[in-house]
Write an enzyme that holds these catalytic residues in place. Structure first.
Site, PDB file in Angstrom:
ATOM      1  N   LYS A  13       0.835  -1.210   0.000  1.00  0.00           N
ATOM      2  CA  LYS A  13       0.000   0.000   0.000  1.00  0.00           C
ATOM      3  C   LYS A  13       0.870   1.260   0.000  1.00  0.00           C
ATOM      4  O   LYS A  13       0.676   2.162  -0.805  1.00  0.00           O
ATOM      5  CB  LYS A  13      -0.944   0.016   1.225  1.00  0.00           C
ATOM      6  CG  LYS A  13      -1.901  -1.179   1.296  1.00  0.00           C
ATOM      7  CD  LYS A  13      -2.848  -1.091   2.481  1.00  0.00           C
ATOM      8  CE  LYS A  13      -2.158  -1.142   3.840  1.00  0.00           C
ATOM      9  NZ  LYS A  13      -1.489  -2.427   4.141  1.00  0.00           N
ATOM     10  N   ARG A  88     -10.109   0.719   8.440  1.00  0.00           N
ATOM     11  CA  ARG A  88      -9.555  -0.574   8.785  1.00  0.00           C
ATOM     12  C   ARG A  88     -10.584  -1.466   9.465  1.00  0.00           C
ATOM     13  O   ARG A  88     -10.258  -2.564   9.893  1.00  0.00           O
ATOM     14  CB  ARG A  88      -8.407  -0.347   9.746  1.00  0.00           C
ATOM     15  CG  ARG A  88      -7.092  -0.856   9.230  1.00  0.00           C
ATOM     16  CD  ARG A  88      -6.077  -0.595  10.309  1.00  0.00           C
ATOM     17  NE  ARG A  88      -4.878  -1.306  10.087  1.00  0.00           N
ATOM     18  CZ  ARG A  88      -3.879  -0.865   9.329  1.00  0.00           C
ATOM     19  NH1 ARG A  88      -3.976   0.270   8.675  1.00  0.00           N
ATOM     20  NH2 ARG A  88      -2.785  -1.575   9.221  1.00  0.00           N
ATOM     21  N   ARG A 127      11.676  -5.561   5.047  1.00  0.00           N
ATOM     22  CA  ARG A 127      11.355  -4.150   4.833  1.00  0.00           C
ATOM     23  C   ARG A 127      12.291  -3.229   5.620  1.00  0.00           C
ATOM     24  O   ARG A 127      12.624  -3.494   6.765  1.00  0.00           O
ATOM     25  CB  ARG A 127       9.911  -3.846   5.245  1.00  0.00           C
ATOM     26  CG  ARG A 127       9.633  -2.329   5.166  1.00  0.00           C
ATOM     27  CD  ARG A 127       8.180  -2.004   5.177  1.00  0.00           C
ATOM     28  NE  ARG A 127       7.498  -2.500   6.346  1.00  0.00           N
ATOM     29  CZ  ARG A 127       6.175  -2.454   6.483  1.00  0.00           C
ATOM     30  NH1 ARG A 127       5.424  -1.962   5.510  1.00  0.00           N
ATOM     31  NH2 ARG A 127       5.618  -2.931   7.572  1.00  0.00           N
ATOM     32  N   ARG A 160      10.939  -1.351  11.135  1.00  0.00           N
ATOM     33  CA  ARG A 160       9.794  -0.981  11.970  1.00  0.00           C
ATOM     34  C   ARG A 160       9.657  -1.934  13.147  1.00  0.00           C
ATOM     35  O   ARG A 160       9.843  -3.133  12.997  1.00  0.00           O
ATOM     36  CB  ARG A 160       8.511  -1.001  11.122  1.00  0.00           C
ATOM     37  CG  ARG A 160       8.087   0.383  10.673  1.00  0.00           C
ATOM     38  CD  ARG A 160       6.991   0.348   9.646  1.00  0.00           C
ATOM     39  NE  ARG A 160       5.790  -0.389  10.075  1.00  0.00           N
ATOM     40  CZ  ARG A 160       4.674  -0.449   9.352  1.00  0.00           C
ATOM     41  NH1 ARG A 160       4.596   0.179   8.183  1.00  0.00           N
ATOM     42  NH2 ARG A 160       3.633  -1.133   9.779  1.00  0.00           N
ATOM     43  N   ARG A 171      -0.806  -8.980  13.260  1.00  0.00           N
ATOM     44  CA  ARG A 171      -1.346  -8.008  12.299  1.00  0.00           C
ATOM     45  C   ARG A 171      -2.136  -8.714  11.205  1.00  0.00           C
ATOM     46  O   ARG A 171      -3.161  -8.209  10.741  1.00  0.00           O
ATOM     47  CB  ARG A 171      -0.203  -7.180  11.694  1.00  0.00           C
ATOM     48  CG  ARG A 171       0.325  -6.122  12.675  1.00  0.00           C
ATOM     49  CD  ARG A 171       1.698  -5.622  12.290  1.00  0.00           C
ATOM     50  NE  ARG A 171       1.720  -4.963  10.999  1.00  0.00           N
ATOM     51  CZ  ARG A 171       2.826  -4.850  10.246  1.00  0.00           C
ATOM     52  NH1 ARG A 171       3.974  -5.363  10.670  1.00  0.00           N
ATOM     53  NH2 ARG A 171       2.769  -4.232   9.098  1.00  0.00           N
TER      54      ARG A 171
HETATM   55  P1  AP5 Z   1       4.732  -1.619   1.935  1.00  0.00           P
HETATM   56  O1  AP5 Z   1       4.439  -0.754   0.776  1.00  0.00           O
HETATM   57  O2  AP5 Z   1       5.451  -1.033   3.100  1.00  0.00           O
HETATM   58  O3  AP5 Z   1       3.402  -2.384   2.407  1.00  0.00           O
HETATM   59  P2  AP5 Z   1       2.105  -1.847   3.153  1.00  0.00           P
HETATM   60  O4  AP5 Z   1       0.929  -2.493   2.491  1.00  0.00           O
HETATM   61  O5  AP5 Z   1       2.119  -0.369   3.270  1.00  0.00           O
HETATM   62  O6  AP5 Z   1       2.326  -2.571   4.546  1.00  0.00           O
HETATM   63  P3  AP5 Z   1       2.254  -1.973   6.023  1.00  0.00           P
HETATM   64  O7  AP5 Z   1       2.968  -2.968   6.916  1.00  0.00           O
HETATM   65  O8  AP5 Z   1       2.692  -0.559   6.073  1.00  0.00           O
HETATM   66  O9  AP5 Z   1       0.751  -2.075   6.294  1.00  0.00           O
HETATM   67  P4  AP5 Z   1       0.059  -2.139   7.642  1.00  0.00           P
HETATM   68  O10 AP5 Z   1      -1.339  -2.063   7.196  1.00  0.00           O
HETATM   69  O11 AP5 Z   1       0.403  -3.305   8.477  1.00  0.00           O
HETATM   70  O12 AP5 Z   1       0.727  -0.916   8.452  1.00  0.00           O
HETATM   71  P5  AP5 Z   1       0.232   0.563   8.762  1.00  0.00           P
HETATM   72  O13 AP5 Z   1       1.408   1.422   8.803  1.00  0.00           O
HETATM   73  O14 AP5 Z   1      -0.903   0.916   7.888  1.00  0.00           O
HETATM   74  O15 AP5 Z   1       5.556  -2.875   1.367  1.00  0.00           O
HETATM   75  C1  AP5 Z   1       6.013  -3.913   2.247  1.00  0.00           C
HETATM   76  C2  AP5 Z   1       7.427  -4.364   1.821  1.00  0.00           C
HETATM   77  O16 AP5 Z   1       7.363  -5.003   0.552  1.00  0.00           O
HETATM   78  C3  AP5 Z   1       8.445  -3.230   1.673  1.00  0.00           C
HETATM   79  O17 AP5 Z   1       9.685  -3.695   2.095  1.00  0.00           O
HETATM   80  C4  AP5 Z   1       8.460  -2.944   0.155  1.00  0.00           C
HETATM   81  O18 AP5 Z   1       9.698  -2.419  -0.284  1.00  0.00           O
HETATM   82  C5  AP5 Z   1       8.204  -4.337  -0.402  1.00  0.00           C
HETATM   83  N1  AP5 Z   1       7.466  -4.320  -1.668  1.00  0.00           N
HETATM   84  C6  AP5 Z   1       6.418  -3.509  -1.993  1.00  0.00           C
HETATM   85  N2  AP5 Z   1       5.967  -3.787  -3.229  1.00  0.00           N
HETATM   86  C7  AP5 Z   1       6.733  -4.820  -3.677  1.00  0.00           C
HETATM   87  C8  AP5 Z   1       6.749  -5.574  -4.892  1.00  0.00           C
HETATM   88  N3  AP5 Z   1       5.886  -5.334  -5.873  1.00  0.00           N
HETATM   89  N4  AP5 Z   1       7.652  -6.570  -5.017  1.00  0.00           N
HETATM   90  C9  AP5 Z   1       8.524  -6.841  -3.997  1.00  0.00           C
HETATM   91  N5  AP5 Z   1       8.570  -6.155  -2.852  1.00  0.00           N
HETATM   92  C10 AP5 Z   1       7.677  -5.162  -2.681  1.00  0.00           C
HETATM   93  O19 AP5 Z   1      -0.326   0.383  10.237  1.00  0.00           O
HETATM   94  C11 AP5 Z   1       0.521   0.073  11.316  1.00  0.00           C
HETATM   95  C12 AP5 Z   1      -0.271   0.035  12.605  1.00  0.00           C
HETATM   96  O20 AP5 Z   1      -0.847   1.326  12.866  1.00  0.00           O
HETATM   97  C13 AP5 Z   1      -1.461  -0.926  12.647  1.00  0.00           C
HETATM   98  O21 AP5 Z   1      -1.056  -2.236  12.988  1.00  0.00           O
HETATM   99  C14 AP5 Z   1      -2.325  -0.266  13.723  1.00  0.00           C
HETATM  100  O22 AP5 Z   1      -1.847  -0.565  15.015  1.00  0.00           O
HETATM  101  C15 AP5 Z   1      -2.128   1.218  13.462  1.00  0.00           C
HETATM  102  N6  AP5 Z   1      -3.143   1.768  12.544  1.00  0.00           N
HETATM  103  C16 AP5 Z   1      -2.921   2.295  11.298  1.00  0.00           C
HETATM  104  N7  AP5 Z   1      -4.076   2.683  10.738  1.00  0.00           N
HETATM  105  C17 AP5 Z   1      -5.059   2.408  11.631  1.00  0.00           C
HETATM  106  C18 AP5 Z   1      -6.462   2.545  11.610  1.00  0.00           C
HETATM  107  N8  AP5 Z   1      -7.106   3.047  10.544  1.00  0.00           N
HETATM  108  N9  AP5 Z   1      -7.163   2.157  12.712  1.00  0.00           N
HETATM  109  C19 AP5 Z   1      -6.538   1.644  13.784  1.00  0.00           C
HETATM  110  N10 AP5 Z   1      -5.205   1.458  13.858  1.00  0.00           N
HETATM  111  C20 AP5 Z   1      -4.468   1.832  12.794  1.00  0.00           C
HETATM  112 MG    MG Z   2       2.319   1.014   4.834  1.00  0.00          MG
END
Ligand code: AP5
Ligand code: MG
Ligand code: ZN
Length: 218
Positions: A13, A88, A127, A160, A171
């Site tokens: 994402k 979410r 990552r 992270r 997660r």
């Molecule tokens: P990346 O682009 O970082 O993936 P992502 O989908 O953004 O994954 P996240 O871990 O950031 O999502 P998340 O939903 O767990 O975390 P968030 O920060 O939203 O890519 C992942 C890896 O793959 C990278 O190394 C990248 O380089 C690699 N990659 C990407 N594309 C690729 C490809 N095509 N081929 C190969 N490699 C590739 O949330 C974190 C925490 O915040 C949650 O757990 C929660 O506690 C809190 N939170 C956030 N939003 C809310 C909400 N709305 N409500 C409540 N709590 C929330």
């Molecule tokens: Mg992300």
């Protein structure tokens, strides 16, 4: 363009959001990034959010919904936005729908990035995230030009806290239990576009833009 990106942790994402936001000239709003900035700046919100994030749990809706409502009032979000990591759960989706309905600015599309669990684990364990601008890299799949340095801003890359094995597993459970139901919510609204999150980053972006162009009439 008012767009939501949805998909499991590690689907890409954040990676795709950077390219899509640039393509559509809209701000990339990531709730995870906002929480991490607050943690870095030692704010009250950061301390609260960290206690949930480190366990892989969702930050309470009351806090998250207010934060997003406020963010959507900023000038840069008036002509469109790309939300990453919000909503979410179904309650967050309902709150967002109500907020946008009040302004008569409904969503254009919800883009689901689909991927299987095995690929997710290898993406998250390798990552590296920019400590300054939050840009995601991968030690093998998507390395920065200079080791441990962000291509965008020159910041140091870090791992992270929630990219440890036990937290990743939680997660994924939270995604399956709480976030997946929003897929059917948006399918029922006629907004859902699903695209595979496998392949090269640039290939996925091109596929996403083609799917959005076909689905969204402007
Ligand atoms: P990346 O682009 O970082 O993936 P992502 O989908 O953004 O994954 P996240 O871990 O950031 O999502 P998340 O939903 O767990 O975390 P968030 O920060 O939203 O890519 C992942 C890896 O793959 C990278 O190394 C990248 O380089 C690699 N990659 C990407 N594309 C690729 C490809 N095509 N081929 C190969 N490699 C590739 O949330 C974190 C925490 O915040 C949650 O757990 C929660 O506690 C809190 N939170 C956030 N939003 C809310 C909400 N709305 N409500 C409540 N709590 C929330
Ligand atoms: Mg992300
Ligand atoms: Zn950076």
């Amino acid at each position: 363009m008012r767009l939501i990106l949805v998909g499991p942790p590690g689907a890409g994402k954040g990676t795709q959001a950077v390219h899509l936001a640039a393509h559509y000239s809209i701000p990339h709003i990531s709730t995870g990034d906002i929480f991490r900035t607050n943690i870095k700046n030692n704010t009250e919100l950061g301390t609260l959010a960290q206690s949930y994030m480190d366990k892989g749990e969702l930050v309470p809706d009351s806090v998250t919904n207010e934060m997003v409502k406020d963010r959507l009032t900023w000038d840069d979000a008036q002509a469109g936005f790309l939300l990453d990591g919000f909503p979410r759960n179904v309650l967050q989706a309902e709150v967002l729908r109500a907020v946008l309905a009040e302004k008569s600015t409904p969503l254009d599309a919800v883009l689901e990035l689909s991927i299987d669990d095995a690929e997710i684990i290898s993406r998250l364990s390798g990552r590296r995230t920019c400590s300054q601008c939050s840009a995601p890299f991968h030690s093998l799949f998507n390395p920065p030009k200079v080791e441990n340095i962000c291509d965008n801003c020159g910041g140091a890359l870090i791992q992270r806290e929630d990219d440890k094995e036990a937290t990743i597993a939680r997660r994924l459970e939270v995604y399956a239990e709480q976030t997946k139901p929003i897929i059917s919510f948006y399918r029922n609204e006629g907004l859902l576009i699903t695209t595979s999150a496998r392949g090269d980053v640039t290939e996925i972006t091109a596929r996403a833009i083609a799917a959005l162009t076909a689905a969204v009439v402007h």
